[in-house]
Structures are given as structure tokens and as C-alpha cells.
Design an enzyme around this catalytic site. Structure first.
Site, PDB file in Angstrom:
ATOM      1  N   ARG A  23       0.872  -1.177   0.000  1.00  0.00           N
ATOM      2  CA  ARG A  23       0.000   0.000   0.000  1.00  0.00           C
ATOM      3  C   ARG A  23       0.901   1.218   0.000  1.00  0.00           C
ATOM      4  O   ARG A  23       1.636   1.467   0.961  1.00  0.00           O
ATOM      5  CB  ARG A  23      -0.893  -0.018   1.243  1.00  0.00           C
ATOM      6  CG  ARG A  23      -1.853   1.169   1.319  1.00  0.00           C
ATOM      7  CD  ARG A  23      -2.868   1.134   0.198  1.00  0.00           C
ATOM      8  NE  ARG A  23      -3.968   2.076   0.426  1.00  0.00           N
ATOM      9  CZ  ARG A  23      -4.452   2.884  -0.495  1.00  0.00           C
ATOM     10  NH1 ARG A  23      -3.948   2.871  -1.712  1.00  0.00           N
ATOM     11  NH2 ARG A  23      -5.449   3.684  -0.217  1.00  0.00           N
ATOM     12  N   GLY A  24       0.884   1.971  -1.100  1.00  0.00           N
ATOM     13  CA  GLY A  24       1.835   3.051  -1.288  1.00  0.00           C
ATOM     14  C   GLY A  24       1.851   4.082  -0.184  1.00  0.00           C
ATOM     15  O   GLY A  24       2.905   4.485   0.300  1.00  0.00           O
ATOM     16  N   GLU A  25       0.678   4.515   0.246  1.00  0.00           N
ATOM     17  CA  GLU A  25       0.635   5.582   1.239  1.00  0.00           C
ATOM     18  C   GLU A  25       1.198   5.146   2.582  1.00  0.00           C
ATOM     19  O   GLU A  25       1.593   5.978   3.400  1.00  0.00           O
ATOM     20  CB  GLU A  25      -0.805   6.074   1.405  1.00  0.00           C
ATOM     21  CG  GLU A  25      -1.747   5.047   2.034  1.00  0.00           C
ATOM     22  CD  GLU A  25      -3.172   5.567   2.140  1.00  0.00           C
ATOM     23  OE1 GLU A  25      -3.672   5.601   3.279  1.00  0.00           O
ATOM     24  OE2 GLU A  25      -3.750   5.956   1.105  1.00  0.00           O
ATOM     25  N   ASP A  26       1.245   3.843   2.828  1.00  0.00           N
ATOM     26  CA  ASP A  26       1.759   3.335   4.107  1.00  0.00           C
ATOM     27  C   ASP A  26       3.268   3.114   4.084  1.00  0.00           C
ATOM     28  O   ASP A  26       3.972   3.457   5.037  1.00  0.00           O
ATOM     29  CB  ASP A  26       1.079   2.008   4.472  1.00  0.00           C
ATOM     30  CG  ASP A  26      -0.373   2.194   4.855  1.00  0.00           C
ATOM     31  OD1 ASP A  26      -0.782   3.348   5.092  1.00  0.00           O
ATOM     32  OD2 ASP A  26      -1.093   1.180   4.916  1.00  0.00           O
ATOM     33  N   THR A  27       3.762   2.509   3.001  1.00  0.00           N
ATOM     34  CA  THR A  27       5.148   2.011   3.055  1.00  0.00           C
ATOM     35  C   THR A  27       6.002   2.372   1.861  1.00  0.00           C
ATOM     36  O   THR A  27       7.161   1.970   1.805  1.00  0.00           O
ATOM     37  CB  THR A  27       5.146   0.475   3.193  1.00  0.00           C
ATOM     38  OG1 THR A  27       4.622  -0.106   1.987  1.00  0.00           O
ATOM     39  CG2 THR A  27       4.322   0.019   4.380  1.00  0.00           C
ATOM     40  N   ARG A  28       5.450   3.098   0.877  1.00  0.00           N
ATOM     41  CA  ARG A  28       6.231   3.354  -0.331  1.00  0.00           C
ATOM     42  C   ARG A  28       7.572   4.013  -0.040  1.00  0.00           C
ATOM     43  O   ARG A  28       8.608   3.638  -0.618  1.00  0.00           O
ATOM     44  CB  ARG A  28       5.445   4.236  -1.309  1.00  0.00           C
ATOM     45  CG  ARG A  28       6.210   4.533  -2.600  1.00  0.00           C
ATOM     46  CD  ARG A  28       5.453   5.515  -3.483  1.00  0.00           C
ATOM     47  NE  ARG A  28       4.160   5.009  -3.883  1.00  0.00           N
ATOM     48  CZ  ARG A  28       3.972   4.173  -4.891  1.00  0.00           C
ATOM     49  NH1 ARG A  28       5.006   3.746  -5.586  1.00  0.00           N
ATOM     50  NH2 ARG A  28       2.759   3.755  -5.189  1.00  0.00           N
ATOM     51  N   GLY A  55      -6.246   3.358 -10.780  1.00  0.00           N
ATOM     52  CA  GLY A  55      -7.672   3.385 -11.037  1.00  0.00           C
ATOM     53  C   GLY A  55      -8.393   2.323 -10.238  1.00  0.00           C
ATOM     54  O   GLY A  55      -7.832   1.673  -9.365  1.00  0.00           O
ATOM     55  N   GLU A  89      -4.423  -7.444  -6.560  1.00  0.00           N
ATOM     56  CA  GLU A  89      -3.054  -7.969  -6.650  1.00  0.00           C
ATOM     57  C   GLU A  89      -2.908  -9.215  -5.799  1.00  0.00           C
ATOM     58  O   GLU A  89      -2.376 -10.240  -6.237  1.00  0.00           O
ATOM     59  CB  GLU A  89      -2.041  -6.927  -6.181  1.00  0.00           C
ATOM     60  CG  GLU A  89      -1.587  -5.943  -7.234  1.00  0.00           C
ATOM     61  CD  GLU A  89      -0.493  -5.028  -6.701  1.00  0.00           C
ATOM     62  OE1 GLU A  89      -0.139  -5.135  -5.503  1.00  0.00           O
ATOM     63  OE2 GLU A  89       0.013  -4.208  -7.482  1.00  0.00           O
TER      64      GLU A  89
END
Length: 1198
Positions: A23-28, A55, A89
Site C-alpha cells: 500500500r503506497g501511502e503506508d510504506t512506499r 484506477g 493484486e
């Protein structure tokens, strides 16, 4: 844009070793970024989706990437379930776990696994939203995926250092994917006994530091046995490094420093790349290795300096470490105080077998050649290299020719290996000899097609020459790469140097940088010189002058290169900024000239001038490679009619390429990374012989020229990552184009209808073309198209019926429309259809699929299928081999599934409503029902085939559907997790309390054709709180009956084909230093007049679904077939067989409650009906039955 880490030796058929789901906002920008960087530094090829805004629907190319990955890391974080993209995913990942043996590594980032498993906390909040706006079936599939993934053994990130967890993850990946496995070779004779002796010498169980030197003649097999040992034991150490070709590599510029860096990278995962000199390197190595149990192999060491800088002393490494050294120089080992292991020559029996494999293609000589073969074997004196060469040299020749060769050997006694090898060289004609010397001096390890093209340009008839050289074992070709043994290469060098030992300028070939420096600085070159290869990274600085080349009128090959540096800047799989690909440039005088009349191959990395010399006219030139040059343009009008290849990659100043009329026979044009190239020649269509045009990464290339005539030979056109907005309609003139790649052309808006006139097109990809507004309506006219990828294409899809040659079609998560597939039998060649995540019901697709008579692989996972949705006609697809119905919502499967007479793999994982499974096709080899909730009373209720027929179930070539979370020593075997097992199967009648059981073997058991093998079982409790020293992992005999079975006094003769560990010491002392959810061992020991360890079977799992709070007893059942027992044990000498069990769970000893063993016969495996025995060679199989909560899993293993 997608990023990937640099390449490891990825497994065949996979693009990536690892797919990262997060999840990008958490761990990117924190944990995932750090993990990705570390994976990259360890050369693990990793895909990381860099798209910041996603999307609603996951893109099909991303799903394809998941399929093309060997494993996935799923980083569960607080907001993971908020993302439908992430959940899709995960669903795909779990599908691939079942179908493609993909290994899944869950990471719980500041979340508890139970929160993921039960969807509580933040996950509950996310699903409360999903329930309102997402189809219930899809939501359920997401839930099932989360549950299944959280049940796998994973990694927890809480309050400790993240770097520690990252290290554990990477170590586990390297072990599971076997990324460090080394190629050993084929036709290996006599390895087992020599490997056993070496293993005994290094005493793997000792905590002392052991340094062993493997020595012997060149060609005796030092490197081979070192590789075999490394593959066998490397996973038992905290770090392992195999430094190949130390002698060769250390001679290069900063060679020892590079080897030190490689050693540190292997052990410390890229943390120590900043050492500046070998002295810093020695300190860094000592610091890095001193607290670790490591395995280090130094291959082909030839001087003390190499040992001093790489091997150090025993106090450099941690307790239990092993340092192995291969060398031809015993003196080095004595000086360094290293224990010596000298490889024995092959004995007469082994030598005759090895010679026969090459001379007769069988294990023994033909009758008329026995005496002659004995003479040859006696002459070779057990040297494997000589036996291989002589065997190949004499193969297919008449006895009289053998006698002649033997007479020749008698007249010229062999003192050195070189003389033995030269026998093969003496039989070459002139052009074959020239090819051999060119390969020995210049082209070892090079691509066969590249070398063939150059040699053909020299009129050397490469194809014929390669065949002769291979037949004489002077070269081998592996993966299209030319290999040559070091000693054979040295023979070639010796031949060249022998022309004039004192003056390099009078030799035909120069490759040693000292010789090249001598010739070019002293101007001693003569017309004898035909080739010069100079590695500038190892050479002294020099000026290139016209005078130095003046007399070299026969120069054919000239390469001034920086290959190692270039390769390091362009790691495979990495997206690289072309402007940063730079090579150092040597000093030229502006009037520099060199002879070019005979030049066939010119490769000059970092060529510093803006153009070639004014008088450059190479009418014989075949290939021109000026990578990373300052070239702005080549020639304008000069004719180079023999030129076939131009490579101007990363020539950042290049603005124009040659007029096509000047290179009429050009076949390959590579312009990759030419960032200032804005256009291609308008008359590029005049390149009638062009086969490959590669413009990848030409980021300012905005258009493709009109094709005014037929380019009849162009096969491959790579335009990915260009700025092209549209293709010209005249592209239809590329009549023979087979591969058109437009991936990641993010400015591409339109594709002309005329693309449908490319009737030779086999592969077409529009992946990641996010602005594409419309696809041509008549794609079905592409009659030769075999692969079509429309992953995540959001525009409306046209009808694809009529693509009669199409074999692979990927439509997952695309904008599926009615009529894409029709019931008109016009896709009758389609073998693979991927519809994952598609709305096949509403779009009426399923009924049309039933007419695809050639379909072999069908993905219908995550399609919201319910009872009655699958039409009965689907079960009549007679060619279907793989069917994935995972993550669907039906409660039963129609009994007519048994009509799928060729079905080999079936996916039913995470079908949470599934209540029962009917009788399945007898051809089934792989089944995965992991995460499904049906219950069984035992194997007989599920597998009426039972043991003998179940061999058919597990045996097969490659696994088509396998989501294994387990690991065993059973090559090709399958582990199956079946829910609902409550007891040891009744089939196993001889049971015993405790951890061992012994049975009597019947007289002549080995001759009984109805005797199939042994069934063994273990009942155990996963967690055990007793002190470890009171339990000894279950291997101590607790019964009071000491038969001596827990120790073997005769280890040297052991050799079962399925042995994982042939030694008698406690197998659990060999488990590597990592936490397994479950690790079980079964030691089989023959007893008679003496005892002998037959095999150590083991089963390991990382799946933590075994161990929930309510986990209770487990039963392990395995089958050891008779055919796995070597013939030498087929004797009445062995009267009893003892099985001893033990194990660890989460690092703690399991409590063995009961075990059992049973002889299996054909008449009782399938009671009451006898079963026909099958004698085919097949691997043993094993089951693990769980007595635990509902939701146990069924999953095949390897």
C-alpha cells in the site's frame, strides 16, 4: 512507470524473481523502499509498481507481471485493505501460488496477522465500505485471499530495527528460490564418493573453523566438486559466497578489490560497497565475517596474495565457518596452513564409464572396442578432461583409426595435459583451427550467433566449424553461449604464443593487455597481427597513434572495450537514465587512422571522436559497435555493403544515423538510449535486409517514418518507452514483422487500421499504453498472431474471433465486451486464455469458451462464479490440461468434471463455499484446494487411486499448477494439505508409541513385483514446552529398545537416488539458522549383519496456517517407493527397516506421540480392488494431514 531491481540468474520462463505488493501511502517511502533497494543490491530481480495514482481496476499487464514472477512479497499495512488494487493484486498472487508454484512471503507491517486473517480493526472498516459498492463474490474472494495469505509463515515488523527483518526476508528468498545454485555439468562420474569424503573432511557439524584446499591437476574436477558441495550445503550457513575464477579475475585491473567487494556483497547483501583499496577490503571482510557462520569458496587460486586478501586467517570468520580453496598449487595450501584434499583420479571402472559415455554414448564400450578402450583409459590415467576429449575424438571412428591414434600417442608420450588436448586440435583443418584460436583468444563466453556472424565474415564457415569443435570437446555451447575449458583455452594461447615467444608483434592474436601495450607503445606491430582485444579497465593509459597500427595490414578484429563497466551500468531489468551511461574515453590524435581494409569487427567503447577517421573505408566490415561514443553521425555516402550490425547504444550526442543506402545489407540496428535522437531516416524503408530495429528508451523519438516500400526482412520492432504518439498507416508495408512492442508508449493515442495488414505478426503488445483511445476493429485479420496482450487496456475491445493462429490471449482486467470471443470456432488454435477478474457471466463469455477445442489452459479465477454459472459444455473441453477456478463462490463441482480426460492441474483454492469434490480425472497430477472449507475423513475418501496410482498423480515434467509453501527432498514430489483428517490412516497398521518403529522385511522383498514401497506416518504435536535437551528433536530412541538404529557406522556406501542427506548425524543440526513453521525428518535405516542409513527424508513448511491458537495434533504421512532404493541394497542382507522421526516447529522440538510404517502391496493399496503396479521411475510422495480447525488447506508441494 515500473521499476525492477537488477537481475539475478532468474529462473527459466520468469521475468522477475520477486513481485512487491504494498500500500503506497503506508510504506512506499519507508519500509518497501528500503526492502526494494536491498533486493536490488543483492541482484534479485524485483518488480515494484511505481504508479502513484491507480484506477479502480488493476491493469492486465500488472497481472501478467505477477504471473511472470517466481515469488511475491505482500506487505500488509494498516491501509492495505482500503485499496481494491492491492486486494486484486493479492488475489492474483494467491492464484499464482496455486498455478505456478509461486512462493508468497507475507510481511505484517505494524499489523497483527490475526487482524488480516479475520479482517478486524482497519481491515473491518475497509470491508464495511467494500460491501456497499463491490460485488459480494469479489469481496468474498478478497477475504479468502487475506485469510489464506495471513495463514502463511511471514515476517513481522513491529518495534525492532527494520533492517533486521529485511535481511531475514532476503535470506529466505535466496534460499527458497535457490538463487545461488551453480551449474555443475552433465555426465558426471565418480562424484558421489568424492563428495562424501569431502563432506566428511569439512565436518559440517563442528563449530570449529575449517579451511580445506581442493587440489589436483587441471581438468581433474576441482571446480566441479566445489560447486556440487556449495549447492549441497550453502543453505546451512548464514552467508555463502562462491568466488569463481580467482586467478583469472584477480589479474584484471582492481581485480582483487572487485573480488573483495563481491565477497562482501554475497555475505552482507551490498552493505560494503565503498571499500577503496584491498587493505580496507581485508579489514571489512574480517569485520563482516567474524560474527557469522559462513561458507566461502575461492575457486582457482594460484598465488599467496589472493589467499591473503580473500581467505585471511581462521579468526576472520565466525564459529562453524568453512573456507574452501581450489588450486593447482599445493604449496599455497601448505604455506597458508590449509588442510589439503587432493581429488583422486578416476579408477579404471569410473574412467571406462566416462570414456564410454563420450566414445559410445553409453556406459560401456562396444564389443569390438573393449581392448582399444582399455588402452585409451590406461593412457589417460584417470584424468576426466583427457577421457572426455579422447572419447569425443574417437567417437564413430573405425577400430583401425583407433589403432592409428594409439600408435600416435605411443610415439608422442603425453607429459602434460596440453599435449593430450592438442590431439583434437591436430585434426582440425585450416579454417577450423582459425575458429578455435579466435574463440580461445577472443570469444570465450560470447553469444554463438554473434561469433558466427563475425567468423562467417572472415570466410571461416562458422556453423560447420562449431560442429567440429563441439564434437572434439574443444568447446561446448550452453544457452547459446560458447564455453571452453580453461586448459583448452590455454592450449590455444600456447599455440599463438609459440609463433614467436619473444615478440608479441609477430603473433597473430593479441589479448593480454601487457602484450598489446608493448606493441602499441613500441610500434612493433607487423602484418602477422589479425586481432587485438584490449580491456581498457585493465590496461595502462596509452595514446593511440596511426604509426602503431601502420603495419597491421591483416587486422581483422579490433575491440577496445570496457565491457565490465558497461554491464554494471546496465543491470538487466533495470530502468536506467540513458544520460548516465558513460564510459571513459581514451586519448586520440585528431588525425588518427588505422588500417580498415581487412577489418571485419570494430568495437570501441567510449569512442571519443565525433566521427570516424576521414579515410575510414572498411568494405569488409561486418559489425560496428561504438557504445557510449561521442559520435554525432557516421558517414554520409560511403558504401559498406558487408556491414550487418550497427550498435550506437547510449551515444547521447547522436542525432543522425547513416543514410540507408550506405549500408544496404544492415540486419541489426541498435539505437537504445540515444536520447537526442528525434527521428529516424525518412528512407529507412530502403534497409531491405534489416531484421531488428531497437529504439527502446529513445525518449525524444516522437514519430516513426512512413514506410514507402516493403521492408521484407524486418522481424522485430521495439519502440517501447518512446514518445511516439501514433504509428503511420504505412506500417502495413512491414510485411514480415513478427514482434511489435509498444509497451509503455504513454503518449500513444491511435493505432492505424492498417496494422491489421501485418499478416506475419506473431506477438503484439499494447501494455501500459494508457492513452490509447481505440484499437483497430479488424485485429482478427492478423492470421499469424500467436500472442496478444491487452492487459488493462481500457478502450473497448474489438471482436477477436478469426485469430486462427492465436495461442495465448491475455484479457485479464481489461474492458471486456460482448462479442470479444464468439462461438464460431474461429479461435480454434487458442491454448491459453486468461480471463482473471473478468465479468464473464454478464458478458456471456463462458458459453463461447466451450467451443475452443484446443484450449489447454483456462484461468477463470475471481470471476464471481456461483453454482450453475459454469455451462455443462465446459466439461467437454477434451484438450484442457489446466483449469483454475480459484476464488469463486460455488458450493460444488459437477461430477462431469471427470470428463476432462487430459486434465493435469486443477485450482480450487479459496473457494470458501465449496462443500464437496467429486471424483476427479485419473490424469490429474496437481491439485490445490488451499483455503477451501470442504472436509474429508482421510485419503481414501478423496483419492481412490491410493498409493500406486497416485504415483501417476504426482509424476510429470513441469508443474503447471502448484502453490507450494512447503519444501522437501522428494524431487518432483507433491505435498498435499487435506482438511479434516482426525487420525493416522488405517492403511498404516504397524504403529508404535514414541518416535521410532521397526518392521521386518520379507524374504526377497526386492524381487516382489507387487511390493510398491513403504508408507510411513508420524503423529505429533507442533508446540512442545519441554526443554530441548530432554527431547533431542525426537530422534533419541525413547522406547528402551536400542537397535543402534540412531547411528550409522557405514556412511561411505550410501547412495540412494533420493537421499537428501547421506550422513547419520542428527539431521536437525543441519537446519539453517532461520525459523521454520514446521520441519520434520524421517531417518530410514537398514539393519542386518550391520546397519546402514538409507535416507533422511524431510518435510519443511513456512506456512503458519499450521499453527493457530487452536492448533492441535498433526499427522505426517509419506510414501517411500521401492524404485527409490538403489539396486545395490536389493539383498536379503537387510532384514529390518527402522524409521526414526523428529522435528521442529517454530524452532521448538515437536512432541512425537505415535509413528507407524507399513509395507505397501498392489493388492492392498486400493482395497478391496487390486491395483495394477506401475514400474515407471517416479518420485516418492508425502502427505501431511492436519487435525485442526476448519479451513485446513490442500496444497501440492515439490
Amino acid at each position: 512507470m515500473a521499476s525492477s531491481s537488477s537481475s539475478s540468474a532468474s529462473n527459466q520462463g520468469y521475468r522477475f524473481d520477486v513481485f512487491l505488493s504494498f500500500r503506497g501511502e503506508d510504506t512506499r517511502n519507508n519500509f518497501t523502499d528500503h526492502l526494494f533497494v536491498n533486493l536490488k543490491e543483492r541482484q534479485i530481480k524485483t518488480f515494484k509498481d511505481e504508479q502513484l495514482e491507480r484506477g479502480e481496476e488493476i491493469k492486465s499487464e500488472l497481472l501478467e507481471t505477477i504471473e511472470e514472477s517466481r515469488s511475491s512479497i505482500v506487505v500488509f499495512s494498516k491501509n492495505y485493505a482500503n485499496s481494491k488494487w492491492c486486494l486484486d493484486e493479492l488475489a492474483k498472487i494467491m492464484e499464482c501460488r496455486k498455478e505456478k508454484k509461486q512462493i508468497v512471503f507475507p510481511v505484517f507491517y505494524h499489523v497483527d496477522p490475526s487482524e488480516v486473517r479475520k479482517q478486524t480493526g482497519s481491515f473491518r472498516k475497509a470491508f464495511s465500505i467494500h460491501k456497499r459498492n463491490v460485488d459480494a463474490k469479489k469481496v468474498q474472494r478478497w477475504r479468502d485471499s487475506l485469510t489464506a495469505a495471513s495463514n502463511l509463515s511471514g515476517f513481522h515488523v513491529k518495534d525492532g530495527p527494520e533492517s533486521v527483518v529485511i535481511k531475514k526476508i532476503i535470506d529466505d528468498i535466496i534460499t527458497k528460490l535457490n538463487l545461488k545454485s551453480l551449474y555443475v555439468g552433465e555426465n558426471i562420474v565418480g562424484m558421489d564418493i568424492r563428495l562424501e569424503k569431502l563432506i566428511s573432511l569439512i565436518n559440517i557439524d563442528s563449530n570449529d573453523v575449517c579451511m580445506v584446499g581442493i587440489c589436483g591437476l587441471g581438468g581433474i574436477g576441482k571446480t566441479t566438486i566445489a560447486k556440487a558441495l556449495y549447492n549441497k550445503i550453502s543453505n546451512q550457513f548464514q552467508g555463502a559466497s562462491f568466488l569463481a575464477k580467482v586467478r583469472e579475475n584477480s589479474k584484471k585491473c582492481s581485480g582483487l578489490l572487485k573480488l573483495q567487494r563481491q565477497l562482501l556483497d554475497d555475505i552482507k547483501k551490498g552493505e560494503n560497497r565503498k571499500i577503496r583499496n584491498v587493505h580496507e577490503g581485508m579489514n571489512a571482510i574480517k569485520k563482516a565475517l567474524s560474527l557469522r557462520r559462513v561458507l566461502v569458496v575461492l575457486d582457482d587460486v594460484d598465488n599467496f596474495e589472493q589467499l591473503e586478501h580473500l581467505g585471511g586467517e581462521r579468526d576472520w570468520v565466525g564459529q562453524g565457518s568453512r573456507i574452501l580453496i581450489t588450486t593447482r598449487n599445493k604449496h599455497l595450501l601448505r604455506v597458508h596452513g590449509v588442510e589439503k584434499y587432493e581429488i583422486e583420479k578416476l579408477n579404471s571402472e569410473e574412467a571406462l564409464q566416462l570414456f564410454s559415455l563420450y566414445a559410445f554414448k553409453q556406459n560401456f564400450p562396444q564389443e569390438d572396442y573393449k581392448d582399444l578402450s582399455d588402452s585409451i583409459v590406461k593412457y589417460a590415467k584417470g584424468l576426466p578432461l583427457a577421457l572426455r576429449v579422447l572419447g569425443s575424438h574417437l567417437c564413430t571412428k573405425a577400430p583401425s583409426e583407433w589403432e592409428s591414434e594409439l600408435c600416435k600417442l605411443e610415439r608422442e608420450p603425453v607429459q602434460e595435459i596440453q599435449n593430450v588436448l592438442k590431439i583434437s586440435y591436430d585434426g582440425l583443418d585450416r579454417t577450423q583451427g582459425e575458429i578455435f584460436l579466435d574463440i580461445a583468444c577472443f570469444f570465450k563466453w560470447e553469444d554463438k550467433d554473434f561469433v558466427s556472424r563475425i567468423l562467417d565474415g572472415c570466410d571461416f564457415y562458422a556453423k560447420s566449424g562449431f560442429r567440429v569443435l563441439r564434437d572434439r570437446c574443444l568447446i561446448t555451447i550452453l544457452d547459446n553461449e560458447i564455453h571452453m575449458h580453461d586448459l583448452i583455452q590455454e592450449m590455444g594461447w600456447h599455440i599463438v604464443r609459440g609463433k614467436d615467444p619473444q615478440e608479441p608483434g609477430k603473433r597473430s592474436r593479441l589479448w593480454d593487455h601487457n602484450d598489446v601495450h608493448h606493441v602499441l607503445t613500441r610500434n612493433t606491430g607487423t602484418e602477422a597481427i589479425e586481432g587485438i582485444f584490449l580491456d581498457m579497465s585493465t590496461s595502462k593509459q596509452m595514446q593511440f597513434t596511426t604509426e602503431a597500427f601502420k603495419m597491421m595490414n591483416k587486422l581483422r578484429l579490433l575491440k577496445v572495450h570496457q565491457d565490465a563497466k558497461y554491464d554494471s551500468m546496465l543491470p538487466i531489468g533495470m530502468v536506467v537514465d540513458p544520460s548516465k551511461v558513460l564510459l571513459s574515453q581514451e586519448h586520440f590524435y585528431r588525425d588518427f587512422e588505422f588500417p580498415s581494409q581487412e577489418l571485419r569487427y570494430l568495437h570501441w567503447d567510449g569512442y571519443p571522436l565525433e566521427s570516424l577517421p576521414s579515410n575510414f573505408y572498411a568494405e569488409n566490415l561486418v559489425e560496428l559497435n561504438l557504445r557510449c561514443s561521442n559520435i554525432k553521425q557516421l558517414w554520409e555516402t560511403e558504401l559498406h555493403k558487408n556491414l550487418k550490425v550497427i550498435d550506437l547504444s547510449y551515444s547521447k550526442h547522436l542525432k543522425k544515423i547513416p543514410n540507408p543506402s550506405s549500408v544496404p545489407n544492415l540486419e541489426i540496428l541498435t539505437l537504445e538510449g540515444c536520447i537526442n535522437l528525434e527521428s529516424l531516416p525518412r528512407r529507412i524503408y530502403k534497409l531491405r535486409h534489416l531484421k531488428t530495429l531497437r529504439c527502446t528508451g529513445c525518449v525524444n523519438l516522437r514519430s516513426f517514418p512512413e514506410i514507402m516500400g516493403d521492408m521484407t526482412n524486418l522481424r522485430e520492432l521495439y519502440l517501447e518507452e518512446t514518445a511516439i504518439v501514433k504509428l503511420p498507416s504505412s506500417i502495413e508495408h512491414l510485411k514480415k514483422l513478427e514482434d511489435l512492442d509498444l509497451q509503455m508508449c504513454r503518449n500513444l493515442i491511435t493505432v492505424p487500421q492498417s496494422i491489421c495488414n501485418l499478416t506475419s505478426l506473431k506477438v503484439l503488445s499494447f501494455g501500459c499504453c494508457s492513452k490509447l483511445e481505440k484499437l483497430p476493429e479488424d485485429l482478427k485479420s492478423l492470421k499469424c498472431l500467436e500472442t496478444l496482450s491487452l492487459h488493462a487496456v481500457k478502450c473497448q475491445l474489438p471482436s477477436l474471433s478469426g485469430l486462427r493462429s492465436l495461442r495465448k490471449l491475455y484479457l485479464g482486467w481489461s474492458n471486456l465486451t460482448q462479442g470479444v470471443i464468439q462461438s464460431n470456432n474461429l479461435l480454434n488454435s487458442l491454448q491459453t486464455l486468461e480471463l482473471s477478474g473478468s465479468n464473464v457471466i454478464d458478458k456471456g463469455i463462458l458459453i463461447h469458451i466451450c467451443h475452443l477445442s484446443s484450449l489447454e489452459i483456462l484461468y477463470l479465477n475471481e470471476c464471481n462464479l456461483k453454482d450453475g454459472d459454469i455451462p455443462s459444455e465446459l466439461w467437454q473441453l477434451s484438450s484442457l490440461k489446466v483449469l483454475d477456478l480459484s476464488w469463486n463462490d460455488f458450493s460444488s463441482i459437477p461430477a462431469s468434471i471427470s470428463q476432462l480426460s487430459k486434465l493435469r492441474a486443477l485450482g480450487l483454492s479459496h473457494c470458501r463455499n465449496l462443500q464437496q469434490i467429486p471424483e476427479l480425472p485419473s490424469t490429474l497430477q496437481f491439485l490445490d484446494a488451499h483455503g477451501s472449507h470442504f472436509t474429508l475423513s482421510g485419503p481414501s475418501s478423496f483419492l481412490p487411486l491410493s498409493f500406486s496410482e497416485f504415483q501417476d498423480f504426482v509424476y510429470g515434467g513441469s508443474s503447471l499448477l502448484d502453490l507450494d509453501t512447503s519444501h522437501s527432498n522428494f524431487k518432483g514430489g507433491v505435498s498435499i494439505f487435506i482438511p479434516g483428517m482426525s487420525r493416522i490412516p488405517e492403511l498404516i497398521m504397524d504403529q508404535n508409541m514414541g518416535n521410532h518403529v521397526t518392521i521386518d522385511l520379507p524374504q526377497d522383498w526386492y524381487e516382489d513385483k507387487d511390493f510398491l514401497g513403504f508408507a510411513l506416518c508420524l503423529a505429533f504435536v507442533p508446540f512442545h514446552d519441554e526443554p530441548e535437551d530432554d527431547f533431542e528433536h525426537g530422534f533419541e530412541d525413547k522406547s528402551g529398545h536400542d537397535e543402534g538404529a540412531h547411528k550409522s557406522e557405514d556412511e561411505s556406501e550410501n547412495g540412494s537416488a533420493y537421499n537428501s542427506d547421506n550422513e547419520s548425524q542428527d539431521a536437525f543440526e543441519e537446519i539453517e539458522d532461520r525459523m521454520l513453521a514446521l520441519d520434520l525428518r524421517c531417518r530410514l535405516t537398514f539393519h542386518g549383519d550391520h546397519q546402514h542409513a538409507l535416507c533422511n527424508c524431510y518435510f519443511s513448511s513456512l506456512c503458519d496456517c499450521w499453527f493457530g491458537d487452536d492448533a492441535s495434533g498433526q499427522v505426517w504421512v509419506l510414501y517411500y517407493p521401492k524404485f527409490a532404493i538403489e539396486e545395490k541394497y536389493h539383498s536379503n542382507t537387510w532384514r529390518r527397516l527402522k524409521a526414526s522421526f523428529g522435528g521442529l516447529s517454530l524452532g521448538k522440538p515437536v512432541k512425537v506421540e505415535k509413528c507407524g510404517m507399513q509395507l505397501i502391496y498392489a493388492e492392498n493399496v486400493n482395497c478391496p480392488t487390486p491395483t495394477q503396479h506401475n514400474d515407471s521411475d517416479r518420485p516418492p510422495i508425502h502427505y501431511v494431514y492436519s487435525r485442526k480447525r476448519k479451513g485446513s488447506v490442500l496444497s501440492p508441494g515439490s
